[in-house]
Write a protein that holds these residues in place. Structure first.
Motif, mmCIF file in Angstrom:
data_model
loop_
_atom_site.group_PDB
_atom_site.id
_atom_site.type_symbol
_atom_site.label_atom_id
_atom_site.label_comp_id
_atom_site.label_asym_id
_atom_site.label_seq_id
_atom_site.Cartn_x
_atom_site.Cartn_y
_atom_site.Cartn_z
ATOM 1 N N ARG A 62 0.900 -1.377 0.046
ATOM 2 C CA ARG A 62 -0.044 0.049 -0.073
ATOM 3 C C ARG A 62 0.853 1.198 0.012
ATOM 4 N NH1 ARG A 62 -3.201 -3.300 3.229
ATOM 5 N NH2 ARG A 62 -2.340 -2.304 5.111
ATOM 6 N N GLN A 66 0.595 4.174 -2.526
ATOM 7 C CA GLN A 66 0.568 5.454 -2.045
ATOM 8 C C GLN A 66 1.750 6.372 -2.884
ATOM 9 O OE1 GLN A 66 0.501 5.437 2.066
ATOM 10 N NE2 GLN A 66 -1.900 4.962 2.123
ATOM 11 N N ILE A 96 -4.452 -4.038 -5.211
ATOM 12 C CA ILE A 96 -4.059 -2.533 -4.671
ATOM 13 C C ILE A 96 -2.793 -2.116 -5.592
ATOM 14 C CG2 ILE A 96 -4.818 -2.512 -2.255
ATOM 15 C CD1 ILE A 96 -1.957 -2.795 -1.446
#
Length: 116
Positions: A62, A66, A96
């Protein structure tokens, strides 16, 4: 457990951050700080090499996503490179991470971020 390390190489037209060790909960704050620093310090294209990564948990996946989103927001081109089959499988199969530009070599990732 391998210690996390990030080595930055600055070139005239791009930068490379080579990551080493375990990307896990213990290293996540340092990973996020390093990527955020690189993305705010300069708008030169950034390549993140994952070839030295021994382990990557979902929290750090993640964090990579980001970083890619932050790069888009600040107008910085970013690409990731990785030759490690086990990690590539996770990166490419993960819901993701399907937005990450992942290349097999640093050279290919550099060419990708330097394209107009």
């Amino acid at each position: 457990m391998d210690d996390y390390q990030a080595i930055v190489v600055r070139n005239p037209d791009h930068r490379v951050v080579a990551l080493y060790g375990d990307l896990d909960a213990a290293s996540m704050p340092a990973l996020e700080a390093e990527l955020f620093c690189q993305l705010t310090e300069s708008d030169l294209p950034l390549v993140v090499s994952l070839d030295g990564v021994a382990f990557c948990d979902t929290g750090c996946l993640r964090s990579l996503l980001q970083a890619a989103r932050h790069a888009d927001a600040v107008g910085c081109r970013i690409a990731f490179c990785c030759r490690l089959e086990d990690l590539l499988r996770v990166l490419r199969d993960g819901r993701i991470t399907h937005h990450l530009g992942i290349w097999p070599t640093i050279e290919e990732a550099v060419r990708a971020v330097l394209r107009p």
